[in-house]
Write an enzyme that holds these catalytic residues in place. Structure first.
Site, PDB file in Angstrom:
ATOM      1  N   GLY A   1     -28.107  54.647 -27.589  1.00  0.00           N
ATOM      2  CA  GLY A   1     -29.025  53.702 -26.942  1.00  0.00           C
ATOM      3  C   GLY A   1     -28.388  53.092 -25.715  1.00  0.00           C
ATOM      4  N   ASN A   2     -29.025  52.082 -25.160  1.00  0.00           N
ATOM      5  CA  ASN A   2     -28.428  51.392 -24.012  1.00  0.00           C
ATOM      6  C   ASN A   2     -28.783  49.910 -24.037  1.00  0.00           C
ATOM      7  OD1 ASN A   2     -30.955  50.980 -22.479  1.00  0.00           O
ATOM      8  ND2 ASN A   2     -30.969  53.224 -22.441  1.00  0.00           N
ATOM      9  N   ARG A   3     -28.260  49.170 -23.068  1.00  0.00           N
ATOM     10  CA  ARG A   3     -28.352  47.711 -23.108  1.00  0.00           C
ATOM     11  C   ARG A   3     -29.635  47.146 -22.488  1.00  0.00           C
ATOM     12  NH1 ARG A   3     -23.298  45.776 -24.473  1.00  0.00           N
ATOM     13  NH2 ARG A   3     -21.554  47.114 -23.892  1.00  0.00           N
ATOM     14  N   SER A   4     -30.589  47.965 -22.175  1.00  0.00           N
ATOM     15  CA  SER A   4     -31.801  47.451 -21.525  1.00  0.00           C
ATOM     16  C   SER A   4     -32.508  46.418 -22.414  1.00  0.00           C
ATOM     17  CB  SER A   4     -32.745  48.611 -21.243  1.00  0.00           C
ATOM     18  OG  SER A   4     -33.991  48.117 -20.840  1.00  0.00           O
TER      19      SER A   4
ATOM     20  N   ALA B   1     -34.971  52.187 -19.036  1.00  0.00           N
ATOM     21  CA  ALA B   1     -33.596  52.686 -18.957  1.00  0.00           C
ATOM     22  C   ALA B   1     -33.550  53.925 -19.843  1.00  0.00           C
ATOM     23  CB  ALA B   1     -32.630  51.626 -19.446  1.00  0.00           C
TER      24      ALA B   1
END
Ligand code: CTP
Length: 400
Positions: free
Chosen positions: A203-206, A272
């Protein structure tokens, strides 16, 4: 002021429909009412006739007019089915016209709004969800039911929102005049997740804040918005002009964007998106076996959604992309502008504590082909979003 037809159908929440009728009248709208047979078991048509000063349409056969449904359908500027039972939703989704309500709905070309209210299990039933998706595809606006105590005595999703909230939503729909009125904008927001196994993902920090701010700004400018949304940490907006499409992986994002952007006027890719995904997704949870102490995860690139969709867009469609950079912002963002086929790139710095991810403020640079980059001062994401939406309105207006 608008000519609104309210359809009352067979749900215990029918009495709240009366409040919606009164609320619309208080706002100055002219209201006429259609009732199904089931609704008439719950409340008397005479009440609605007295309130609206119009006869209530309950049958196709006992009116003075030979075609009462066509007369009413043609008169209507906004058709609101409140409360909408699972039955009327199924009829509308399938074009069934076997009583006054379903026949008049089929005959009306006015904007249609459906406000479902039913038992939570009926709401969650695949058939109901399938029918609702069909209605959304047909351009019907669905105001979702809320979580709460149901008439059955237990809690669940299926409750009608409060009548004042419904009237507010309908008022926004009726009065929304802005630079994007009549335009349909698709916005992507939040982060995608690429599964590794049934419990793990990349995943990512969006946070989704920018996509949500853009959605609010586009709605305020009068647009109809489809928000395709991945993982977010903020509340999503609610509006009768908003359709929310949840997605998880990049493949799901691509499918949703292709489907919803095709008939739309503009796309803003604020999501993102994961750039890499595991080559293989394990069907069972990967165990901590001894041979995994140096587990190598093989990754492959995902599809570049923006690039793919922007290169297929028609001449009148506008596509706006973002560039998330941690270094060489301008040079990298210029490259993205050239390679992705977007009309405009919003470049921002995502490195460090003051970077764009999760923050309420943002400092962006706007890049367009054959124009000098324009650096905007640091401002709230809300303001950035409003400015991006006004750039979009100008682009759609000028057609360049
Ligand atoms: N994007 C996309 N599909 C991907 C990756 C990115 O549609 N697989 C979109 C993003 O939504 C954004 C733009 O492309 O609008 C730029 O995303 P960004 O993460 O800045 O760049 P990448 O294309 O991923 O390139 P890099 O990772 O090399 O910076």
């Amino acid at each position: 002021m608008a000519k609104v037809t309210v359809y009352l159908t067979g749900s215990v929440a029918a009495y709240k429909g009366i409040e919606v009728v009164r609320g619309l009248q208080k706002k100055g709208h002219e209201v006429r009412v259609v009732m199904t047979a089931a609704a008439q078991k719950l409340i008397a048509p005479a009440t609605l006739a007295a309130l609206t000063k119009y006869p209530v349409l309950t049958s196709l056969w006992d009116s003075k007019s030979p075609i009462p449904h066509i007369e009413l359908a043609d008169w209507t500027e906004l058709a609101v089915v409140v409360p909408a039972s699972a039955d009327i939703i199924a009829k509308m989704a399938n074009g069934i016209a076997d009583d006054a309500a379903s026949t008049t709905l089929l005959a009306t070309s006015a904007t249609k709004v459906v406000v479902p209210a039913m038992n939570s299990h009926m709401w969650a039933a695949p058939a109901t969800q399938r029918n609702l998706n069909q209605l959304k595809d047909d351009g019907v606006i669905v105001i979702e039911p809320v979580q709460g105590r149901l008439a059955e005595g237990y809690s669940g999703k299926g409750r009608l929102p409060e009548p004042e909230e419904i009237v507010d939503d309908l008022t926004t729909l009726l009065t929304s005049e802005g630079p994007l009125t009549g335009k349909h904008v698709v916005i992507t927001a939040g982060g995608t997740r690429e599964p590794i196994d049934p419990v793990r993902f990349i995943g990512n920090r969006s946070s989704g804040k920018m996509g949500v701010a853009l959605t609010n700004a586009a709605l305020a400018a009068g647009a109809s918005v489809t928000l395709i949304v991945g993982q977010v940490s903020v509340d999503l907006p609610r509006s009768p002009r908003l359709t929310i499409v949840p997605i998880e992986s990049t493949a799901e994002l691509l499918a949703a964007v292709q489907r919803h952007f095709a008939p739309a006027d503009a796309l803003i890719m604020a999501a993102a998106v994961a750039d890499f995904k595991p080559v293989e997704v394990a069907s069972e949870k990967v165990k901590k076996a001894s041979n995994h102490n140096d587990w190598q995860l093989n990754l492959t690139e995902t599809t570049d959604v923006l690039k793919q969709v922007a290169h297929q867009k028609s001449e009148n469609q506008v596509v706006i992309g973002f560039a998330a950079e941690t270094q060489n912002l301008l040079a990298n963002a210029q490259k993205k502008l050239a390679s992705k086929g977007a009309d405009l790139i919003v470049a921002n710095n995502v490195s460090g504590k003051n970077g764009a991810f999760g923050n309420d403020n943002d400092q962006v640079t706007i890049l367009e082909a054959n124009k000098e980059p324009v650096e905007w001062p640091s401002m709230s994401k809300k303001e950035v979003a409003q400015r991006i939406v006004s750039l979009l309105s100008n682009k759609l207006k000028s057609g360049d």
